[in-house]
Design an enzyme around this catalytic site. Structure first.
Site, PDB file in Angstrom:
ATOM      1  N   HIS A   1       0.843  -1.200   0.000  1.00 16.90           N
ATOM      2  CA  HIS A   1       0.000   0.000   0.000  1.00 16.90           C
ATOM      3  C   HIS A   1       0.878   1.249   0.000  1.00 16.90           C
ATOM      4  CE1 HIS A   1      -3.410  -2.646   1.635  1.00 16.90           C
ATOM      5  NE2 HIS A   1      -3.641  -2.375   0.367  1.00 16.90           N
TER       6      HIS A   1
ATOM      7  N   GLU B   1       1.584   3.769   3.138  1.00 11.75           N
ATOM      8  CA  GLU B   1       2.079   3.213   4.397  1.00 11.75           C
ATOM      9  C   GLU B   1       3.609   3.292   4.418  1.00 11.75           C
ATOM     10  OE1 GLU B   1       0.062  -0.606   4.325  1.00 11.75           O
ATOM     11  OE2 GLU B   1      -1.888   0.385   4.193  1.00 11.75           O
TER      12      GLU B   1
ATOM     13  N   ARG C   1      -3.397   4.979  -1.955  1.00  7.96           N
ATOM     14  CA  ARG C   1      -3.233   3.617  -1.435  1.00  7.96           C
ATOM     15  C   ARG C   1      -2.937   2.579  -2.532  1.00  7.96           C
ATOM     16  NH1 ARG C   1      -5.580  -0.131   2.500  1.00  7.96           N
ATOM     17  NH2 ARG C   1      -6.666  -1.854   1.499  1.00  7.96           N
TER      18      ARG C   1
ATOM     19  N   HIS D   1       2.698  -3.809   6.574  1.00  3.94           N
ATOM     20  CA  HIS D   1       1.739  -2.724   6.333  1.00  3.94           C
ATOM     21  C   HIS D   1       1.754  -1.778   7.540  1.00  3.94           C
ATOM     22  CE1 HIS D   1      -0.753  -4.522   2.938  1.00  3.94           C
ATOM     23  NE2 HIS D   1      -0.014  -5.559   3.289  1.00  3.94           N
TER      24      HIS D   1
ATOM     25  N   GLU E   1       0.936  -5.043  10.826  1.00  8.13           N
ATOM     26  CA  GLU E   1       0.464  -3.662  10.735  1.00  8.13           C
ATOM     27  C   GLU E   1       1.271  -2.893  11.775  1.00  8.13           C
ATOM     28  OE1 GLU E   1      -1.897  -2.348   8.784  1.00  8.13           O
ATOM     29  OE2 GLU E   1      -3.175  -4.014   8.165  1.00  8.13           O
TER      30      GLU E   1
HETATM   31  O1  0X9 Z   1      -6.693  -4.336   4.389  1.00  8.31           O
HETATM   32  C1  0X9 Z   1      -5.523  -4.684   4.203  1.00  8.31           C
HETATM   33  O2  0X9 Z   1      -5.093  -5.012   3.109  1.00  8.31           O
HETATM   34  C2  0X9 Z   1      -4.553  -4.729   5.401  1.00  8.31           C
HETATM   35  N1  0X9 Z   1      -4.762  -3.571   6.223  1.00  8.31           N
HETATM   36  S1  0X9 Z   1      -4.322  -2.091   5.653  1.00  8.31           S
HETATM   37  O3  0X9 Z   1      -4.800  -1.103   6.582  1.00  8.31           O
HETATM   38  N2  0X9 Z   1      -2.748  -1.984   5.665  1.00  8.31           N
HETATM   39  O4  0X9 Z   1      -4.809  -1.921   4.325  1.00  8.31           O
HETATM   40  C3  0X9 Z   1      -4.793  -5.978   6.199  1.00  8.31           C
HETATM   41  C4  0X9 Z   1      -4.528  -7.240   5.446  1.00  8.31           C
HETATM   42  C5  0X9 Z   1      -4.891  -8.484   6.211  1.00  8.31           C
HETATM   43  N3  0X9 Z   1      -4.877  -9.637   5.351  1.00  8.31           N
HETATM   44  C6  0X9 Z   1      -5.833  -9.894   4.419  1.00  8.31           C
HETATM   45  N4  0X9 Z   1      -6.908  -9.167   4.311  1.00  8.31           N
HETATM   46  N5  0X9 Z   1      -5.665 -10.943   3.639  1.00  8.31           N
HETATM   47 ZN    ZN Z   2      -1.720  -1.904   3.944  1.00 10.66          ZN
END
Ligand code: 0X9
Ligand code: ZN
Ligand code: ZN
Length: 419
Positions: A178, A181, A236, A306, A380
């Site tokens: 992303h 980040e 993003r 992330h 995260e």
């Molecule tokens: O939503 C996401 O892709 C991730 N959080 S973020 O705030 N960095 O965008 C979390 C990813 C967790 N894993 C999956 N959703 N597979």
């Molecule tokens: Zn992310």
């Protein structure tokens, strides 16, 4: 691009045409407690100038979810009015986003040019650092360009390996899926530095590298990252154009072949969680997926970095089913976050993605896991919302130091439990 690192983003923000400003924009935090309050929050989704930070779509909002979103300056009074009227408790996390953006580059020793581990580096600077670092440490490192992005930028994999005759099992880690980040690519750079500087002196790093190879992608979403420096700090997604849509970009963490687009993702190209026209539609995602498929026999752990939320997540996120080795993953995450906390008392939560953050399909962690990589984690990093994506540079060092403890624990665990 180069001049951005000369006088810093502030100069560019003041003088550079094309870069978006965020004067007077605010970030709100809500915590709906009842279904009625959830409905009020969801009704905000209708306002076009709201940018959700957490979770990343309004259908992921349930009672007790913490919801962070950004509101354009002109809509702040309206949103505040709606919130006051509704009686919903809210908090202003960030009073003025533009001020916050300028404050994030707060490294006092920020030198005019060049790479620094305690600064945010732009993509050109990171790429020069990659090439230079690998060249200077050719006994331990090698570089592969695994493909190019939609806009033609190279995507690199750094291999850290103590040379031996046979192929070793490996750990794969990527940063910068992303774009906004920024702490994520900063961590990959820090990790490379620490690993090569402490091989031979730190017993854990030495043991890990004696038994395993490490693959690192310093930035996956190179186009998006570059765009956050040149145009929009809060971008993003990728930057691909979508036929028939005025909106650009696919969420590169909704684009993998893991329950693709079935939950927590959008088919609307204008959404921040757009899953793309098809699986692996994004060149940068496909390049990394191809690389991991090619090395699937050797790759024993998949780590992806992330921000923000301070969480250690593991599969699954596309289903509420538990992973086959759920108990083991849970134990590893528990210990990794305990180690992390030991340094600066930074508290992390951990668990399967679906129940710990939100259900969202098409993520890289679930995809790698289903490919057979039994140890798959999404980190995260800091913080929990005070600065969000705009974590000040003064926090790069402590964030990276504490995260090292968690990653080292996992890598060491894997090296002692090779399957
Ligand atoms: O939503 C996401 O892709 C991730 N959080 S973020 O705030 N960095 O965008 C979390 C990813 C967790 N894993 C999956 N959703 N597979
Ligand atoms: Zn992310
Ligand atoms: Zn395509």
């Amino acid at each position: 691009m180069k001049f951005l690192c000369l006088l810093g983003l502030i100069t560019a923000v003041l003088a550079g045409p094309g870069i978006q400003r965020f004067d007077g924009e605010k970030v709100f935090r809500l915590k709906p407690l009842s279904e009625g309050e959830v409905d009020i929050v969801r009704s905000l989704a209708g306002l076009p100038t709201i940018d959700l930070w957490k979770p990343d779509s309004f259908d992921q909002v349930h009672a007790d979810t913490t919801v962070d979103f950004r509101v354009s300056a002109e809509d702040v009074p309206m949103v505040q009015k709606i919130l006051k009227k509704s009686g919903l408790k809210y908090e202003v996390l960030i009073e003025d986003l533009q001020v916050m953006i300028e404050q994030q580059l707060d490294n006092k020793e920020r030198s005019a040019t060049g790479h620094s581990y305690t600064k945010y580096n732009d993509l050109d600077t990171i790429n020069q650092w990659v090439v230079g670092t690998v060249a200077r440490n050719s006994n331990l490192m090698s570089l592969t360009e695994i493909g190019t992005s939609y806009e033609g930028r190279p995507i690199y994999v750094i291999k850290i390996s103590k040379e031996t005759s046979q192929t070793k099992p490996a750990i794969f880690m990527d940063c910068g899926i992303h774009a906004r980040e920024w702490i994520s690519p900063a961590f990959c750079q820090w990790f490379v530095k620490e690993t090569i500087n402490t091989y031979g002196s730190d017993p854990t790093i030495t043991h890990i590298l004696d038994t395993m190879d490490i693959f690192i992608v310093p930035v996956i979403n190179v186009d998006g990252y570059s765009y956050t420096w040149s145009n929009d700090r809060l971008w993003r997604k990728t930057r691909s154009s979508i036929p028939g849509s005025r909106c650009r970009g696919v969420d590169p963490n909704r684009n993998w072949n893991a329950g693709w687009c079935s939950i927590g993702a959008s088919k609307n190209p204008c959404s921040e969680t757009y899953c793309g026209p098809h699986v692996e539609s994004e060149k940068s995602v496909k390049a990394v997926a191809d690389f991991i498929r090619l090395h699937r026999q050797n790759i024993k752990a998949y780590l992806t970095i992330h921000s923000y939320s301070q969480m250690c997540l593991f599969p699954y996120s596309y289903t509420y089913d538990l992973a086959a080795n759920h108990d083991e993953l849970n134990e590893i995450a528990k210990e990794a976050t305990t180690r992390l906390r030991s340094l600066y008392n930074t508290v992390y939560t951990y668990g399967p993605g679906a129940t710990t953050i939100y259900a969202a399909a098409g993520g890289s962690d679930d995809w790698a896991y289903d490919l057979g990589v039994k140890y798959s984690f999404t980190f995260e990093l800091r913080d929990t919302g005070r600065y969000g994506f705009l974590l000040p540079e003064s926090q790069i060092k402590p964030t990276c130091e504490e995260t090292m403890l968690a990653i080292k624990y996992i890598a060491n665990y894997v090296s002692n439990n090779l399957y």
